[in-house]
Scaffold this motif. Structure first.
Motif, PDB file in Angstrom:
ATOM      1  N   LYS A 184       0.814  -1.218   0.000  1.00 50.16           N
ATOM      2  CA  LYS A 184       0.000   0.000   0.000  1.00 50.16           C
ATOM      3  C   LYS A 184       0.856   1.281   0.000  1.00 50.16           C
ATOM      4  O   LYS A 184       0.638   2.156  -0.858  1.00 50.16           O
ATOM      5  CB  LYS A 184      -0.970  -0.015   1.191  1.00 50.16           C
ATOM      6  CG  LYS A 184      -1.954   1.114   1.151  1.00 50.16           C
ATOM      7  CD  LYS A 184      -3.082   1.047   2.199  1.00 50.16           C
ATOM      8  CE  LYS A 184      -2.933   0.127   3.328  1.00 50.16           C
ATOM      9  NZ  LYS A 184      -4.049   0.164   4.280  1.00 50.16           N
ATOM     10  N   PRO A 185       1.808   1.435   0.911  1.00 54.92           N
ATOM     11  CA  PRO A 185       2.631   2.660   0.841  1.00 54.92           C
ATOM     12  C   PRO A 185       3.437   2.766  -0.448  1.00 54.92           C
ATOM     13  O   PRO A 185       3.655   3.876  -0.956  1.00 54.92           O
ATOM     14  CB  PRO A 185       3.545   2.552   2.073  1.00 54.92           C
ATOM     15  CG  PRO A 185       3.467   1.142   2.523  1.00 54.92           C
ATOM     16  CD  PRO A 185       2.126   0.658   2.121  1.00 54.92           C
ATOM     17  N   CYS A 186       3.857   1.635  -1.002  1.00 59.16           N
ATOM     18  CA  CYS A 186       4.615   1.681  -2.260  1.00 59.16           C
ATOM     19  C   CYS A 186       3.726   2.120  -3.419  1.00 59.16           C
ATOM     20  O   CYS A 186       4.155   2.880  -4.297  1.00 59.16           O
ATOM     21  CB  CYS A 186       5.232   0.329  -2.550  1.00 59.16           C
ATOM     22  SG  CYS A 186       6.688  -0.058  -1.545  1.00 59.16           S
ATOM     23  N   LEU A 187       2.482   1.680  -3.433  1.00 64.40           N
ATOM     24  CA  LEU A 187       1.550   2.120  -4.474  1.00 64.40           C
ATOM     25  C   LEU A 187       1.261   3.610  -4.357  1.00 64.40           C
ATOM     26  O   LEU A 187       1.198   4.326  -5.362  1.00 64.40           O
ATOM     27  CB  LEU A 187       0.251   1.316  -4.394  1.00 64.40           C
ATOM     28  CG  LEU A 187       0.310  -0.095  -5.007  1.00 64.40           C
ATOM     29  CD1 LEU A 187      -0.903  -0.908  -4.574  1.00 64.40           C
ATOM     30  CD2 LEU A 187       0.378  -0.016  -6.526  1.00 64.40           C
ATOM     31  N   ALA A 188       1.080   4.093  -3.119  1.00 64.69           N
ATOM     32  CA  ALA A 188       0.845   5.528  -2.915  1.00 64.69           C
ATOM     33  C   ALA A 188       2.039   6.334  -3.402  1.00 64.69           C
ATOM     34  O   ALA A 188       1.889   7.364  -4.074  1.00 64.69           O
ATOM     35  CB  ALA A 188       0.578   5.805  -1.438  1.00 64.69           C
ATOM     36  N   GLU A 189       3.235   5.861  -3.113  1.00 64.44           N
ATOM     37  CA  GLU A 189       4.443   6.555  -3.559  1.00 64.44           C
ATOM     38  C   GLU A 189       4.553   6.515  -5.080  1.00 64.44           C
ATOM     39  O   GLU A 189       4.872   7.519  -5.718  1.00 64.44           O
ATOM     40  CB  GLU A 189       5.673   5.912  -2.922  1.00 64.44           C
ATOM     41  CG  GLU A 189       6.987   6.552  -3.346  1.00 64.44           C
ATOM     42  CD  GLU A 189       8.189   5.931  -2.670  1.00 64.44           C
ATOM     43  OE1 GLU A 189       9.326   6.246  -3.094  1.00 64.44           O
ATOM     44  OE2 GLU A 189       8.011   5.119  -1.735  1.00 64.44           O
ATOM     45  N   TYR A 190       4.281   5.353  -5.678  1.00 62.89           N
ATOM     46  CA  TYR A 190       4.432   5.196  -7.117  1.00 62.89           C
ATOM     47  C   TYR A 190       3.461   6.077  -7.893  1.00 62.89           C
ATOM     48  O   TYR A 190       3.812   6.649  -8.926  1.00 62.89           O
ATOM     49  CB  TYR A 190       4.222   3.722  -7.491  1.00 62.89           C
ATOM     50  CG  TYR A 190       4.562   3.407  -8.925  1.00 62.89           C
ATOM     51  CD1 TYR A 190       5.882   3.349  -9.350  1.00 62.89           C
ATOM     52  CD2 TYR A 190       3.556   3.155  -9.862  1.00 62.89           C
ATOM     53  CE1 TYR A 190       6.203   3.072 -10.672  1.00 62.89           C
ATOM     54  CE2 TYR A 190       3.868   2.867 -11.180  1.00 62.89           C
ATOM     55  CZ  TYR A 190       5.194   2.827 -11.582  1.00 62.89           C
ATOM     56  OH  TYR A 190       5.509   2.552 -12.891  1.00 62.89           O
ATOM     57  N   PHE A 191       2.235   6.199  -7.356  1.00 61.58           N
ATOM     58  CA  PHE A 191       1.230   7.016  -8.044  1.00 61.58           C
ATOM     59  C   PHE A 191       1.174   8.449  -7.510  1.00 61.58           C
ATOM     60  O   PHE A 191       0.361   9.253  -7.990  1.00 61.58           O
ATOM     61  CB  PHE A 191      -0.146   6.352  -7.942  1.00 61.58           C
ATOM     62  CG  PHE A 191      -0.304   5.178  -8.880  1.00 61.58           C
ATOM     63  CD1 PHE A 191      -0.689   5.359 -10.191  1.00 61.58           C
ATOM     64  CD2 PHE A 191      -0.029   3.899  -8.441  1.00 61.58           C
ATOM     65  CE1 PHE A 191      -0.815   4.292 -11.057  1.00 61.58           C
ATOM     66  CE2 PHE A 191      -0.147   2.807  -9.300  1.00 61.58           C
ATOM     67  CZ  PHE A 191      -0.535   2.998 -10.612  1.00 61.58           C
ATOM     68  N   GLY A 192       2.004   8.789  -6.544  1.00 61.72           N
ATOM     69  CA  GLY A 192       2.165  10.161  -6.093  1.00 61.72           C
ATOM     70  C   GLY A 192       0.982  10.722  -5.338  1.00 61.72           C
ATOM     71  O   GLY A 192       0.516  11.833  -5.645  1.00 61.72           O
ATOM     72  N   CYS A 193       0.485   9.984  -4.360  1.00 67.13           N
ATOM     73  CA  CYS A 193      -0.634  10.498  -3.557  1.00 67.13           C
ATOM     74  C   CYS A 193      -0.469  10.073  -2.102  1.00 67.13           C
ATOM     75  O   CYS A 193       0.363   9.227  -1.770  1.00 67.13           O
ATOM     76  CB  CYS A 193      -1.978  10.016  -4.111  1.00 67.13           C
ATOM     77  SG  CYS A 193      -2.199   8.239  -4.126  1.00 67.13           S
ATOM     78  N   ASP A 194      -1.279  10.671  -1.247  1.00 65.81           N
ATOM     79  CA  ASP A 194      -1.231  10.389   0.184  1.00 65.81           C
ATOM     80  C   ASP A 194      -2.113   9.185   0.520  1.00 65.81           C
ATOM     81  O   ASP A 194      -2.922   8.731  -0.287  1.00 65.81           O
ATOM     82  CB  ASP A 194      -1.718  11.599   0.976  1.00 65.81           C
ATOM     83  CG  ASP A 194      -0.803  12.803   0.797  1.00 65.81           C
ATOM     84  OD1 ASP A 194       0.415  12.585   0.625  1.00 65.81           O
ATOM     85  OD2 ASP A 194      -1.318  13.936   0.801  1.00 65.81           O
ATOM     86  N   ILE A 195      -1.940   8.715   1.758  1.00 60.79           N
ATOM     87  CA  ILE A 195      -2.810   7.664   2.291  1.00 60.79           C
ATOM     88  C   ILE A 195      -3.705   8.290   3.349  1.00 60.79           C
ATOM     89  O   ILE A 195      -3.215   8.907   4.303  1.00 60.79           O
ATOM     90  CB  ILE A 195      -1.988   6.504   2.892  1.00 60.79           C
ATOM     91  CG1 ILE A 195      -1.188   5.806   1.790  1.00 60.79           C
ATOM     92  CG2 ILE A 195      -2.892   5.506   3.610  1.00 60.79           C
ATOM     93  CD1 ILE A 195      -0.307   4.682   2.286  1.00 60.79           C
ATOM     94  N   GLU A 196      -5.007   8.142   3.165  1.00 56.47           N
ATOM     95  CA  GLU A 196      -5.976   8.693   4.114  1.00 56.47           C
ATOM     96  C   GLU A 196      -7.056   7.655   4.395  1.00 56.47           C
ATOM     97  O   GLU A 196      -7.245   6.700   3.631  1.00 56.47           O
ATOM     98  CB  GLU A 196      -6.620   9.964   3.548  1.00 56.47           C
ATOM     99  CG  GLU A 196      -5.642  11.113   3.353  1.00 56.47           C
ATOM    100  CD  GLU A 196      -6.327  12.353   2.796  1.00 56.47           C
ATOM    101  OE1 GLU A 196      -7.560  12.297   2.566  1.00 56.47           O
ATOM    102  OE2 GLU A 196      -5.620  13.358   2.574  1.00 56.47           O
ATOM    103  N   MET A 197      -7.768   7.877   5.517  1.00 53.50           N
ATOM    104  CA  MET A 197      -8.839   6.971   5.870  1.00 53.50           C
ATOM    105  C   MET A 197      -9.936   7.031   4.804  1.00 53.50           C
ATOM    106  O   MET A 197     -10.434   8.100   4.459  1.00 53.50           O
ATOM    107  CB  MET A 197      -9.414   7.345   7.243  1.00 53.50           C
ATOM    108  CG  MET A 197     -10.402   6.326   7.795  1.00 53.50           C
ATOM    109  SD  MET A 197      -9.675   4.672   8.018  1.00 53.50           S
ATOM    110  CE  MET A 197      -8.379   5.008   9.218  1.00 53.50           C
ATOM    111  N   ASN A 198     -10.310   5.865   4.265  1.00 53.42           N
ATOM    112  CA  ASN A 198     -11.373   5.769   3.267  1.00 53.42           C
ATOM    113  C   ASN A 198     -12.662   5.398   4.000  1.00 53.42           C
ATOM    114  O   ASN A 198     -12.747   4.322   4.593  1.00 53.42           O
ATOM    115  CB  ASN A 198     -10.998   4.704   2.236  1.00 53.42           C
ATOM    116  CG  ASN A 198     -11.999   4.600   1.110  1.00 53.42           C
ATOM    117  OD1 ASN A 198     -13.122   4.152   1.307  1.00 53.42           O
ATOM    118  ND2 ASN A 198     -11.585   4.979  -0.092  1.00 53.42           N
ATOM    119  N   GLU A 199     -13.644   6.278   3.957  1.00 55.49           N
ATOM    120  CA  GLU A 199     -14.853   6.080   4.756  1.00 55.49           C
ATOM    121  C   GLU A 199     -15.617   4.817   4.367  1.00 55.49           C
ATOM    122  O   GLU A 199     -16.125   4.095   5.226  1.00 55.49           O
ATOM    123  CB  GLU A 199     -15.762   7.316   4.650  1.00 55.49           C
ATOM    124  CG  GLU A 199     -15.223   8.531   5.356  1.00 55.49           C
ATOM    125  CD  GLU A 199     -14.941   8.255   6.827  1.00 55.49           C
ATOM    126  OE1 GLU A 199     -15.759   7.570   7.479  1.00 55.49           O
ATOM    127  OE2 GLU A 199     -13.894   8.722   7.318  1.00 55.49           O
TER     128      GLU A 199
END
Length: 417
Positions: free
Chosen positions: A81-96
């Motif tokens: 998950k953190p690697c995908l966020a880094e690769y696609f250039g976005c943050d990780i936030e709580m998904n409701e």
């Protein structure tokens, strides 16, 4: 041809260490094939940020679709998950939505939703959540520059449900996929190179959109014809025409198609001719009988088997003559001839077959080295024997002998029609 290509990444050191077997990628590629998506590569990646990011970059360069399993747990060593966020250039936030589904999942199980489990509902903001109705780790769908990445849990039943319910239907909407049609032709009793030489002219004249692959295995070669197009019925018709043409070159060696096995074909022949079978096994130790009896309904044609491994039992139970063993030895044409005829008579069968050999890895002599095997077929009217010179591997010799015996039955039954 094959406009839509997929790459499958399985993430986890436990796979590379050999602690678990990756069955996910095999299942996934088979399901993708059904909808016209060709898998071009499968890669297992270690739990390393650098390796994971590099695998993403390489897969995106090769394929339209990148399917990822594993590394979605709630602990620090799960890096997908953190690697995908880094690769696609976005943050990780709580998904409701993910949090609501996760909370309901724990409530239904009567379990407390801890903070560490709650973090599984935190997802990259640039992904679309994919529901996981059987587990706690949500899937993630990313799209960029006409490419799709999908991350799923590594737990097989969770991944399969996600693929079937959501991911494959969605991929079919996004990509205009070809139809891929396969036909497997099963051959036996001929090696790959000899078969290739025999059917060379046929292979050279296959249409451009129909490809041939050779898939050799123990004593057999599967020929896979793969046709690609947009009309399934037309593809099937074209492939079937090619199969009919193949018979002109290799009908002697073709025993079945697709899911057929040599033991099921033997069973069908025995039933169609209303004949029964008995087996005497020495070096194969019951393996031939195992193959025959794993076919449902084999009791209608299989009388039984004897495994007189020791020479005393060959004499005392199977009634092989002592002088035959003294003169010719257990591994001989004379011995298997008596074994096949005697087991047929003793068990009241129409057909008797037998095997005796030096399976190895020791026990061979200069005259009869390891891998020397004799097999026989007897039906009361004729006895057919064959000498095999196999390998120095015990397990391979047992399996190769069993296949040779079953093929001997097949050939003899076809010739007696």
């Amino acid at each position: 041809m094959h406009k839509t290509k997929a790459e499958i990444l399985t993430i986890g050191d436990e796979i590379l260490y050999g602690q678990i077997t990756d069955t996910n990628s095999q299942w996934m590629s088979a399901e993708l094939d059904k909808v016209g998506i060709k898998t071009v590569r499968k890669t297992t990646v270690s739990d390393s940020r650098e390796d994971i990011l590099k695998s993403f970059e390489e897969a995106e360069a090769r394929a339209n679709i990148v399917l990822i399993t594993g590394g979605l747990g709630p602990t620090n060593d799960d890096l997908t998950k953190p690697c995908l966020a880094e690769y696609f250039g976005c943050d990780i936030e709580m998904n409701e939505k993910a949090l609501q589904e996760l909370t309901a999942f724990f409530h239904d199980k009567g379990r407390e939703l801890t903070e560490i489990n709650r973090q599984q509902a935190a997802l990259p903001t640039c992904c679309e959540m994919v529901s996981n109705v059987l587990g706690t780790a949500a899937g993630m769908w990313f799209e960029r520059n006409g490419k799709v990445f999908v991350s799923m849990p590594g737990v097989p039943h969770e991944m399969k449900r996600m693929m079937t319910d959501t991911i494959i239907p969605k991929l079919q909407q996004v990509f205009n996929t070809d139809i891929i049609y396969h036909k497997i032709i099963k051959t036996i009793g001929i090696g790959e190179s000899w078969l290739a030489d025999m059917i060379k002219d046929w292979e050279d004249n296959l249409p451009e959109h129909i490809k041939l692959a050779y898939l050799p295995s123990m004593g057999q070669v599967r020929l896979r014809l793969t046709a690609v197009g947009n009309d399934r019925s037309l593809l099937e018709s074209e492939v079937n025409d090619q199969v009919k043409s193949l018979h002109t070159y290799a009908s002697k060696y073709i025993y079945g198609y697709d899911d057929d096995t040599i033991e099921t074909v033997i069973g069908q022949l025995l039933k169609s001719q209303n004949k029964t079978l008995a087996i005497a096994e020495s070096c194969t130790g019951g393996y031939i009988s195992h193959l025959v009896t794993r076919v449902p309904g084999s009791s209608s044609y299989f009388r039984g088997s004897l495994i007189p491994y020791h020479n005393d039992l060959k004499i005392g139970i199977l009634e092989v003559k002592k002088e035959t063993l003294d003169t010719d030895g257990a591994v001989s044409e004379a011995t298997v001839t008596e074994m096949a005829n005697n087991v047929r008579r003793q068990l009241g069968a129409d057909i008797g077959v037998a095997s005796s050999g030096v399976a190895g890895p020791s026990g061979g002599t200069e005259e009869k080295p390891v891998g020397t095997v004799w097999i026989a077929f007897a039906d009361g009217e004729q006895t057919i024997t064959k000498k095999l010179q196999l390998w120095k591997d015990r397990e391979i010799n047992i399996k190769a002998t069993a296949i040779a015996v079953l093929n001997l039955i097949r050939i003899s039954l076809l010739e007696s029609k």
